[in-house]
Design a protein around this motif. Sequence first.
Motif, PDB file in Angstrom:
ATOM      1  N   THR A 521      70.151  72.088 -35.470  1.00 10.67           N
ATOM      2  CA  THR A 521      70.896  73.356 -35.473  1.00 10.67           C
ATOM      3  C   THR A 521      70.541  74.265 -36.636  1.00 10.67           C
ATOM      4  O   THR A 521      70.857  75.451 -36.618  1.00 10.67           O
ATOM      5  CB  THR A 521      72.408  73.076 -35.516  1.00 10.67           C
ATOM      6  OG1 THR A 521      72.723  72.318 -36.704  1.00 10.67           O
ATOM      7  CG2 THR A 521      72.842  72.290 -34.285  1.00 10.67           C
ATOM      8  N   ASN A 522      69.879  73.733 -37.657  1.00 11.33           N
ATOM      9  CA  ASN A 522      69.528  74.548 -38.825  1.00 11.33           C
ATOM     10  C   ASN A 522      68.059  74.368 -39.174  1.00 11.33           C
ATOM     11  O   ASN A 522      67.712  73.812 -40.220  1.00 11.33           O
ATOM     12  CB  ASN A 522      70.424  74.170 -40.012  1.00 11.33           C
ATOM     13  CG  ASN A 522      70.257  75.116 -41.187  1.00 11.33           C
ATOM     14  OD1 ASN A 522      69.686  76.211 -41.052  1.00 11.33           O
ATOM     15  ND2 ASN A 522      70.734  74.704 -42.353  1.00 11.33           N
ATOM     16  N   PRO A 523      67.165  74.836 -38.320  1.00 10.23           N
ATOM     17  CA  PRO A 523      65.729  74.626 -38.563  1.00 10.23           C
ATOM     18  C   PRO A 523      65.221  75.313 -39.823  1.00 10.23           C
ATOM     19  O   PRO A 523      64.194  74.901 -40.381  1.00 10.23           O
ATOM     20  CB  PRO A 523      65.078  75.212 -37.306  1.00 10.23           C
ATOM     21  CG  PRO A 523      66.091  76.152 -36.736  1.00 10.23           C
ATOM     22  CD  PRO A 523      67.427  75.552 -37.059  1.00 10.23           C
ATOM     23  N   ALA A 524      65.946  76.332 -40.301  1.00 13.94           N
ATOM     24  CA  ALA A 524      65.501  77.034 -41.512  1.00 13.94           C
ATOM     25  C   ALA A 524      65.557  76.134 -42.740  1.00 13.94           C
ATOM     26  O   ALA A 524      64.892  76.412 -43.753  1.00 13.94           O
ATOM     27  CB  ALA A 524      66.361  78.276 -41.732  1.00 13.94           C
ATOM     28  N   SER A 525      66.349  75.056 -42.658  1.00 15.91           N
ATOM     29  CA  SER A 525      66.472  74.158 -43.809  1.00 15.91           C
ATOM     30  C   SER A 525      65.375  73.105 -43.844  1.00 15.91           C
ATOM     31  O   SER A 525      65.319  72.306 -44.772  1.00 15.91           O
ATOM     32  CB  SER A 525      67.836  73.457 -43.785  1.00 15.91           C
ATOM     33  OG  SER A 525      67.893  72.530 -42.702  1.00 15.91           O
ATOM     34  N   VAL A 526      64.514  73.074 -42.836  1.00 13.47           N
ATOM     35  CA  VAL A 526      63.506  72.020 -42.688  1.00 13.47           C
ATOM     36  C   VAL A 526      62.139  72.544 -43.132  1.00 13.47           C
ATOM     37  O   VAL A 526      61.710  73.628 -42.724  1.00 13.47           O
ATOM     38  CB  VAL A 526      63.436  71.533 -41.230  1.00 13.47           C
ATOM     39  CG1 VAL A 526      62.408  70.427 -41.088  1.00 13.47           C
ATOM     40  CG2 VAL A 526      64.813  71.042 -40.774  1.00 13.47           C
ATOM     41  N   HIS A 527      61.472  71.751 -43.975  1.00 13.96           N
ATOM     42  CA  HIS A 527      60.165  72.147 -44.517  1.00 13.96           C
ATOM     43  C   HIS A 527      59.112  71.102 -44.176  1.00 13.96           C
ATOM     44  O   HIS A 527      59.390  69.900 -44.194  1.00 13.96           O
ATOM     45  CB  HIS A 527      60.245  72.302 -46.044  1.00 13.96           C
ATOM     46  CG  HIS A 527      61.248  73.320 -46.497  1.00 13.96           C
ATOM     47  ND1 HIS A 527      60.912  74.608 -46.816  1.00 13.96           N
ATOM     48  CD2 HIS A 527      62.596  73.226 -46.665  1.00 13.96           C
ATOM     49  CE1 HIS A 527      62.000  75.278 -47.176  1.00 13.96           C
ATOM     50  NE2 HIS A 527      63.037  74.452 -47.091  1.00 13.96           N
ATOM     51  N   ARG A 528      57.912  71.573 -43.893  1.00 16.41           N
ATOM     52  CA  ARG A 528      56.771  70.698 -43.656  1.00 16.41           C
ATOM     53  C   ARG A 528      55.740  70.896 -44.762  1.00 16.41           C
ATOM     54  O   ARG A 528      55.677  71.955 -45.387  1.00 16.41           O
ATOM     55  CB  ARG A 528      56.123  70.997 -42.300  1.00 16.41           C
ATOM     56  CG  ARG A 528      57.050  70.749 -41.115  1.00 16.41           C
ATOM     57  CD  ARG A 528      56.368  71.094 -39.795  1.00 16.41           C
ATOM     58  NE  ARG A 528      57.260  70.878 -38.657  1.00 16.41           N
ATOM     59  CZ  ARG A 528      57.423  69.714 -38.053  1.00 16.41           C
ATOM     60  NH1 ARG A 528      56.697  68.676 -38.443  1.00 16.41           N
ATOM     61  NH2 ARG A 528      58.260  69.595 -37.045  1.00 16.41           N
ATOM     62  N   GLU A 529      54.934  69.859 -44.960  1.00 13.89           N
ATOM     63  CA  GLU A 529      53.900  69.937 -45.983  1.00 13.89           C
ATOM     64  C   GLU A 529      52.830  70.940 -45.571  1.00 13.89           C
ATOM     65  O   GLU A 529      52.356  70.931 -44.435  1.00 13.89           O
ATOM     66  CB  GLU A 529      53.277  68.553 -46.194  1.00 13.89           C
ATOM     67  CG  GLU A 529      52.316  68.484 -47.367  1.00 13.89           C
ATOM     68  CD  GLU A 529      51.823  67.072 -47.613  1.00 13.89           C
ATOM     69  OE1 GLU A 529      51.228  66.839 -48.683  1.00 13.89           O
ATOM     70  OE2 GLU A 529      52.031  66.197 -46.737  1.00 13.89           O
ATOM     71  N   ALA A 530      52.469  71.803 -46.492  1.00 13.40           N
ATOM     72  CA  ALA A 530      51.467  72.828 -46.197  1.00 13.40           C
ATOM     73  C   ALA A 530      50.105  72.163 -46.055  1.00 13.40           C
ATOM     74  O   ALA A 530      49.793  71.206 -46.757  1.00 13.40           O
ATOM     75  CB  ALA A 530      51.433  73.852 -47.318  1.00 13.40           C
TER      76      ALA A 530
END
Length: 530
Positions: A521-530
């Motif tokens: 529900t909050n994809p903005a809080s999820v980060h992936r490795e660049a």
Amino acid sequence: MSTYHPLTLAGMVAEKCETHPDLVVLTIEGAGVRPDETRTYRELWQNGQRLAGALRQQGLQRGEMFALLLANHAEFVDAMMAAALLGAVFVPIDPRTRGDKLAYSLAAANCRGVIAADYALAALQEVRARVSSLAWVICLGTDEGAPPMDGALDYQAALAPEGSSVPVPECGPDEAMQLIYTSGTTGDPKGIVMTHRRYCETAALAPRLFGYRSDDRPYSGLSLTHANAQLVTLGAALAGGLRCVLSRRFTKSRLWDITRRYGCTSFSLLGGMTTAVYAEAPRPDDADNPVRFVVSAGMPAAIWHDFEQRFGVQILEFYGAAEGGLTIKPVGVGPAGSIGKPIPTLAYRIVDEAGHDVAPGQPGELLFRAANDEPFRVQYFGNAAASDAKCAGGWLHMGDVVHEDAQGWLYFEYRKGAGIRRNGDFVNTAYIEKVLAECQDIDDAYVYGIAAASGAPGEKDVVAAIVPRDARSFDAQRVFRTCRDQLEPNFVPSLLQVLAHIPKTASEKPQERFLLDALQTNPASVHREA
């Protein structure tokens, strides 16, 4: 007082009232914002009588259940006493519970009433109409304040006059004392029926098992709605005449200051709490404290020695569940990272999926039964099927995978169904959490697994849920670089989930189902490795 059976809570306190009536056995520390709350054995007995009179006035009968929707207050223990005096059954519920889970917890136990702190009234009001068994609500006013609920009785006004007493019930040690819920991290919680005998025998055994001395002062910030605080700290104090200290709620930032102020020589930590405490910024006085040992359930091997050295303490590790089963690794005995060995009164097995014993070193589910071969019994209230499954074949099935070394020391692997396998290898989350805890940018961390994006059967991707110290300056890529530098490739998180706080149960256990919900529900809080 002597008419109460010694293996009931009322009988245990009555005995201490005869020998140590004015010992301050309980202190709820005021956190610097309110006066401390204290109770002697005599006060527990007298307050229990007054509250028992109030509950009797509401029509509560022997064997009926009522809920406690409270954080740690002295009145919580008064209510435990009142229940024991009446032969009633108390149902402790985390006061943060709300919505469907709160309605389920009250209704499943057929609670006749609730003693609720004012800060829990709003959540209770929302579900009250859904719980047909509820006949009354008693509100405990606190300094946290909240508008009163329509129809709720004031706690102080409801108490019977001083000097009141209730008739002695014929309450036996094998009758229910409380209905204590499982954490419900994956679904609806199950209500474990805990008898007076089991509570009192375990409480009496705890000082010897955990190595408390007569001058020890145990501390806990864990909730009394959880078996750990009730038995390891409060129960051990009540049975052993120790002067325990509790906080209304756990606070890692004040932990060491509390031990210094009250001279606490031991405290309890569970699972992720250890990493959270370790993640606090180091201070020059970390080791300047009166603590002899920490009673831990889940100290990661990756930080074990560093934790002991930094804070000048020793770790006593144990493993157990509210349903039963217990292992102990005493202070200074056995290898770091082990959960210890089963206590002498228990026999055990480690079995594979087919129920066959595994060889030493091989993982399998841990089972317990009494050393005298008596079949283990667990009663989940109103759930005979779950009760039977938990003790299939007379053995208590813990649901946890462990392995045993050549010397008989046990090691926790993972909860069944919750292990993280990545690229064919099992990932030990403790090593990831150690690296995260040592990051100056991170205040709290918990690592869990989700179904692998690759779709590979049984494989999982690694998610690190983290709470930054300063959200404005937080740099997710810097965390990924740190993990890449210090961890093997399989251990580097696939995702960083940045949160304001990690949702946890009353026992400070992270609740994965809410983390999974937030992941969607909050994809903005999820980060992936660049």
